[in-house]
Design an enzyme around this catalytic site. Structure first.
Site, mmCIF file in Angstrom:
data_model
loop_
_atom_site.group_PDB
_atom_site.id
_atom_site.type_symbol
_atom_site.label_atom_id
_atom_site.label_comp_id
_atom_site.label_asym_id
_atom_site.label_seq_id
_atom_site.Cartn_x
_atom_site.Cartn_y
_atom_site.Cartn_z
ATOM 1 N N LYS A 1 0.865 -1.192 0.000
ATOM 2 C CA LYS A 1 0.000 0.000 0.000
ATOM 3 C C LYS A 1 0.892 1.228 0.000
ATOM 4 C CE LYS A 1 -4.231 1.736 0.345
ATOM 5 N NZ LYS A 1 -4.991 1.446 1.571
ATOM 6 N N HIS A 2 0.681 2.111 -0.955
ATOM 7 C CA HIS A 2 1.491 3.327 -1.087
ATOM 8 C C HIS A 2 2.986 2.994 -1.103
ATOM 9 C CE1 HIS A 2 -2.043 5.723 -0.960
ATOM 10 N NE2 HIS A 2 -2.340 5.433 0.303
ATOM 11 N N ASN B 1 12.438 5.563 7.886
ATOM 12 C CA ASN B 1 13.082 4.529 8.703
ATOM 13 C C ASN B 1 12.211 3.275 8.730
ATOM 14 O OD1 ASN B 1 15.458 5.933 9.670
ATOM 15 N ND2 ASN B 1 14.096 7.189 10.924
ATOM 16 N N HIS C 1 14.474 5.838 0.347
ATOM 17 C CA HIS C 1 13.760 7.103 0.498
ATOM 18 C C HIS C 1 12.719 7.290 -0.608
ATOM 19 C CE1 HIS C 1 17.406 8.046 2.954
ATOM 20 N NE2 HIS C 1 16.442 8.473 3.743
#
Length: 529
Positions: free
Chosen positions: A280-281, A423, A529
């Protein structure tokens, strides 16, 4: 000037599909055909009257065909501005005839590289005369029509039919734009081969980044943004962009992004027991590997069934009917599998909007390549994060040695964590994720979120205890303080896997020992990231 009548055409193609039919269509309209080498032979074999380029230039093809069209009689006929008196006078003085149509496609450089040819053959498949003619014709599109793709032959003949043997300025402009894209992509492939393959440079002096065959998407990450999918130019691995869509709505920008994340993680389990990845996302919210695919689905879903709603599902083995039926019980945007059984297809057919993608082979997670990220005023470029570790790479730093099962859970959690946004904290037990904490600004909060997810699942399913109890915890980077590790210990974790390398490693190791945890260092970080 808008419409230009085609009186003379120069044809020189490597891909001869549709060539004879095009030559016949032009000849029927009284167009003079000029050609080279194998193209001329193919046209003559079909009974067409063809003039050799050497008849035009007065020079024979020479140097194994390297020199045949690089001549003023060719490029003068392409570049002359017909309504410029000086150009017209030069054409008359030097007996240069106008060329109204150029049909060229280039030497198969990409195909030659991809089949593993030796360097001399690759060099010989760098086209020189072809791109020169393409660029000359495209530059002078006010008077000259350039066609580089056999798929455009029908559109060309349609133009000639509707305009009594002429082409429109709009058509010529479109073909010129495509032609310059073709030569740019071709040069890009050559420069990449010289830089990466021939000279072994990871970061060549000039980086060419190109794509082709764009598919315009409905919108971008948000409705006010525009978006398109481009396929890479040159050799590339098979991935989500090459998957076959069997059903469902068009894929959106976000669908592609999330589906890519799901496929990349699922590929980590290629060749092993059935694995299910729910994303998800662009973050995994449930990952499980089991001997039975349906069981893997149920346990992956149990990790975070709330986030799984509207998510992306990827599996590493052929998708069967029972698993497909189970997936259909919740709203799912995209399902990805190497292949799909007839029963599974029938189950998904009931969900008309669900996108079903078949990939065939899974991508190699250890493949090389570059990752490119735009920033204001530049591009950040790095090698793909294809690093991996095995049990032999682990360094035990705690007083307590991890058990065999803890080591397995550590490696499983680590595999998942490298695909979670930093993180990243992943709790895993018996080959299933128990909780995932992603994208927080500090590692302690990620650890708390992952523990909370595990507790919520236990409450929802009525388990006696959270699956975080007895789990292994993976951290994508070192613990800068002991707080994140202590949060994991409070949740019931018994083993930790992390890169190590913090200035406070001694403090963190001491905290692990005091809590009775087994801890291993990988020596490798996986920020995402």
């Amino acid at each position: 000037m808008t419409d230009v009548t085609i009186k003379r055409a120069l044809l020189s193609v490597s891909d001869k599909s549709g060539l004879v039919e095009l030559g016949q269509a032009l000849a029927e309209r009284g167009v003079e055909l000029v050609s080279t080498g194998g193209t001329a032979k193919a046209l003559r074999d079909a009974g067409l009257d063809v003039k050799d380029v050497s008849d035009l230039t007065g020079f024979p093809e020479m140097m194994d065909g390297r020199v045949k069209t690089l001549h003023p009689m060719v490029h003068g006929g392409l570049l002359a501005v017909r309504d410029n008196p000086e150009h017209a006078a030069a054409m008359e003085q030097h007996a240069i005839g106008a060329i109204d149509l150029v049909v060229v496609n280039l030497y198969p450089f990409e195909a030659t590289v991809m089949r593993g040819a030796e360097r001399p053959e690759i060099i010989e498949n760098i086209d020189i005369g072809g791109p020169s003619m393409v660029r000359s014709a495209a530059k002078n599109h006010q008077f000259v029509t350039i066609v580089t793709d056999p798929s455009d032959y029908a559109t060309l003949t349609g133009e000639l039919d509707s305009l009594d043997g002429a082409t429109s300025l709009e058509f010529r402009k479109n073909m010129a734009a495509k032609a310059f894209s073709v030569t740019a992509a071709y040069d890009s492939m050559i420069s990449q081969w010289f830089g990466f393959a021939d000279q072994g440079k990871m970061f060549p002096d000039m980086l060419a980044v190109n794509g082709r065959s764009p598919v315009e998407l409905r919108y971008g990450e948000n409705p006010h943004q525009k978006a398109a999918l481009y396929l890479p130019v040159g050799p590339h691995g098979k991935g989500i962009a090459q998957a076959e869509q069997l059903q469902g709505k068009e894929l959106s920008y976000n669908n592609y992004n999330d589906a890519d994340a799901a496929l990349e993680l699922c590929a980590e389990f290629a060749g092993g027991d059935p694995a299910v990845v729910i994303v998800k996302h662009a973050n995994p919210c449930g990952v499980t590997q089991r001997p039975d695919l349906l069981e893997a689905w149920e346990e992956a879903l149990a990790c975070d069934s709330v986030s799984a709603f509207g998510g992306i599902v990827a599996v590493n083995v052929p998708l069967d009917g029972p698993t497909a039926e189970a997936i259909c019980k919740i709203f799912t945007e995209v399902v990805i599998a190497p292949s799909v059984s007839d029963d599974a297809r029938a189950a998904f057919a009931k969900k008309k909007n669900l996108r079903l993608l078949v990939t065939g082979d899974l991508p190699d997670p250890r493949r090389g390549g570059l990752a490119v990220k735009p920033i204001t005023g530049g591009l950040l470029v790095q090698s793909r994060d294809n690093g991996a570790i095995s049990e032999a790479d682990l360094k035990v730093v705690s007083e307590r040695q991890p058990t065999e099962q803890e080591l397995k859970d550590c490696l499983f959690a680590w595999t998942v964590a490298r695909h979670v946004k930093s993180n990243a904290i992943v709790y895993a037990k018996d080959g299933a994720t128990a909780g995932i904490g992603a994208g927080q600004m500090n590692r302690r909060d990620s650890s708390r979120i992952a523990a909370m997810k595990a507790s919520e699942a236990a409450e929802k399913y009525g388990w006696e205890q959270s699956r975080a109890v007895g789990s292994a915890v993976a951290s994508d980077a070192f613990f800068p303080f002991a707080d994140g590790l202590l949060t994991a210990a409070e949740a019931g974790a018994t083993a930790i896997i992390q890169p190590g390398g913090s200035m406070r490693d001694d403090e963190v190791i001491a905290a692990a020992n005091e809590a009775g945890l087994a801890m291993v260092f990988t020596g490798m970080r996986h920020f995402r990231h």
